[in-house]
Design a protein around this motif. Structure first.
Motif, mmCIF file in Angstrom:
data_model
loop_
_atom_site.group_PDB
_atom_site.id
_atom_site.type_symbol
_atom_site.label_atom_id
_atom_site.label_comp_id
_atom_site.label_asym_id
_atom_site.label_seq_id
_atom_site.Cartn_x
_atom_site.Cartn_y
_atom_site.Cartn_z
ATOM 1 N N VAL A 149 -20.628 -11.537 37.387
ATOM 2 C CA VAL A 149 -21.054 -10.990 36.101
ATOM 3 C C VAL A 149 -21.733 -9.635 36.313
ATOM 4 N N GLY A 150 -21.242 -8.603 35.648
ATOM 5 C CA GLY A 150 -21.731 -7.248 35.899
ATOM 6 C C GLY A 150 -21.239 -6.769 37.244
ATOM 7 N N ALA A 151 -19.925 -6.857 37.443
ATOM 8 C CA ALA A 151 -19.331 -6.689 38.777
ATOM 9 C C ALA A 151 -19.327 -5.259 39.284
ATOM 10 N N GLY A 152 -19.527 -4.271 38.394
ATOM 11 C CA GLY A 152 -19.484 -2.885 38.836
ATOM 12 C C GLY A 152 -18.124 -2.547 39.411
ATOM 13 N N GLN A 153 -18.095 -2.030 40.630
ATOM 14 C CA GLN A 153 -16.836 -1.648 41.275
ATOM 15 C C GLN A 153 -16.210 -2.792 42.068
ATOM 16 N N GLY A 154 -16.746 -3.997 41.889
ATOM 17 C CA GLY A 154 -16.093 -5.177 42.432
ATOM 18 C C GLY A 154 -16.358 -5.479 43.893
ATOM 19 N N TYR A 155 -17.393 -4.885 44.471
ATOM 20 C CA TYR A 155 -17.655 -5.111 45.900
ATOM 21 C C TYR A 155 -17.888 -6.591 46.215
#
Length: 520
Positions: A149-155
């Motif tokens: 949740v709130g993954a940003g760029q998916g790191y």
């Protein structure tokens, strides 16, 4: 976990800790609610113990910077030392926990160069640790899918998918982040597939995380994920699909996954962390949650006129019954990092204090020439950081001999600014002209910045001590917010197992406390 004096293993212990914090904070509301830009205008130092300020104004900067992390000096007044020690005892401990001793099956695996590409040191540390924790929790509850949740760029999502072989859904409000996540995941998958072909391995290459772009505004939106199919490849979802609990048609009969989920959030901002915890409680299909919050300044807060039960603070019935409000300045203060302050060098610390002096003196200028602007609580954006970079460039161009002079001045009068009065006044004028530009304000014809700086300069030695004393309250305020979330979960009864742990190295990632809850 325990502080020097308190623990939070049960609801009763957590409530006792919360009450102790509130009782301590109440007499210092003048500090908590202060806005330091008004330091000179409102003569804020006059509200602080005279003995404290008299002692600290001549203290070395490095000692001043240690106050938020509990550092004291023997010659300080007893009441000041007691204040600092009490704050330390009320703060949740931040030393990184021994995760392998506390959590079952935590297997910390270093990230490969492929998975860590693009990450700075802080992000790599966070993802490396949190992915191992989340994977451990997933295995313990038997849920097949992780929702980042709130993954940003998916790191985090990509490490959980490629390294730990979990099915992952990555949610973020930014469509740009979703595209970056997809592109990065495709590159990583291509690398893994090539490695498998080269080695002749018959193993299946891990699927890329599914990305969903939506702004999570309610628990209903996260609960709707239990109806969304997880297909082999990424699908294009939008926020309305989740909001209405609808899913895209499946391409095959086996595309539907089990609906059991684990929610994970690495620094999920503001109310998003709160929404995750509420979704965990309200949705049986969510078997566990791992939440690390941040941006407390963006939390919604229940006011006396607002009866909303979904606000970000307070969450727990126990804290609601105590009726202790925070307010925006207190939530801002909760974001202060003691570790960051203590790690600042002397020069960086002095530069910070000088910038706070400039901003507070500029507030005097606004008060005199643009009082109507003050009503809007003007923000000059990243003026401080930009100005600091300018000053650093200038210092690099300064002849080496100046350093000796600076050291001599520092030794004689530690908390005074290290530049000459004319240099400081000149720097203040630059700061003001840039700030006027950022606020789209005309330069007043009768403006006398030299006179304003002279008026403020007599008290600039007090702004460092004042700021540090106030910043020392930050970790306690953050502790209160975290304990409120913990108690909210503890109030749900014995069917929930919850623990609160500092999982990161605080010198690398100061927002390091994870709330880990699972259904029994």
């Amino acid at each position: 976990m325990k502080s020097n004096k308190y623990s939070c293993n049960t609801r009763a212990e957590t409530l006792e800790w919360i009450i102790a914090i509130i009782d301590f904070l109440k007499p210092f509301s003048f500090l908590i609610n202060a806005h330091v830009v008004n330091f000179f205008k409102d003569k804020q130092w006059e509200a602080v113990d005279v003995e404290w300020m008299s002692c600290l104004k001549d203290e070395k900067p490095e000692n001043i910077l240690l106050i938020p992390s509990g550092g004291v000096q023997d010659h300080w007044p007893a009441s000041l030392k007691e204040f600092v020690h009490t704050l330390r005892s009320l703060s949740f401990p931040r030393e990184q926990a021994d995760l392998q001793a506390i959590l079952a099956d935590v297997d910390m695996v270093p990230l490969s160069t492929v998975l860590s590409q693009g990450m700075n040191l802080k992000k790599k540390h966070e993802v490396e640790v949190l992915s191992s924790v989340v994977s451990s929790v997933v295995k313990s509850v038997g849920a097949p899918t992780v929702v980042d949740v709130g993954a940003g760029q998916g790191y985090l999502a990509q490490v959980l998918s490629f390294q730990y072989k979990h099915s992952v859904v990555a949610i973020d409000s930014s469509s740009h982040h979703g595209k970056v996540t997809d592109a990065r995941a495709a590159r990583i998958r291509k690398h893994f597939a090539a490695q498998m072909r080269k080695s002749g391995s018959g193993n299946k290459c891990p699927d890329v995380p599914m990305t969903i772009t939506c702004r999570v505004l309610s628990t209903e939106m996260l609960k709707a994920l239990t109806d969304v199919p997880l297909e082999k490849n990424d699908m294009d979802f939008n926020g309305s699909s989740l909001d209405e609990g609808q899913s895209r048609s499946q391409s095959s009969s086996d595309a539907t996954r089990s609906c059991s989920l684990v929610l994970a959030g690495l620094h999920a901002c503001g109310d998003l962390s709160v929404t995750m915890l509420r979704t965990f409680m309200e949705c049986e299909e969510v078997k566990a949650v791992v939440s690390i919050g941040c941006c407390y300044n963006l939390l919604s807060e229940k006011s006396s006129e607002d009866s909303c039960s979904k606000c970000g603070y307070p969450m727990s019935a126990g804290l609601k019954s105590l009726g202790f409000s925070l307010g925006k300045n207190a939530r801002d203060l909760a974001c202060q990092s003691a570790e960051r302050w203590s790690s600042l060098g002397e020069d960086a610390g002095l530069q910070n204090f000088e910038l706070h002096s400039f901003r507070a003196a500029f507030q005097m200028v606004l008060s005199k020439h643009y009082p109507e602007v003050l009503v809007t609580s003007p923000s000059i954006g990243r003026q401080g950081k930009a100005f600091r970079r300018q000053q650093q460039r200038k210092s690099l161009e300064t002849p080496a001999g100046v350093d000796t002079t600076r050291k001599d001045i520092d030794d004689k009068k530690p908390m005074r600014q290290t530049s000459s009065n004319s240099d400081m006044c000149s720097s203040f004028e630059e700061f003001c002209l840039s700030a006027f530009s950022r606020l789209n304000l005309e330069h007043p014809l009768d403006l006398d910045l030299n006179a304003t700086w002279k008026e403020a300069d007599a008290f600039t030695e007090l702004i460092g001590p004042y700021w540090s004393i106030r910043a020392a309250l930050g970790p306690v305020l953050e502790t209160l917010i975290l304990l409120d979330r913990l108690m909210f979960l503890q109030e749900q009864g014995d069917s929930i197992k919850v623990v609160m742990l500092p999982i990161f190295d605080p010198t690398i990632s100061p927002r390091n406390v994870a709330i880990i809850a699972r259904r029994l």
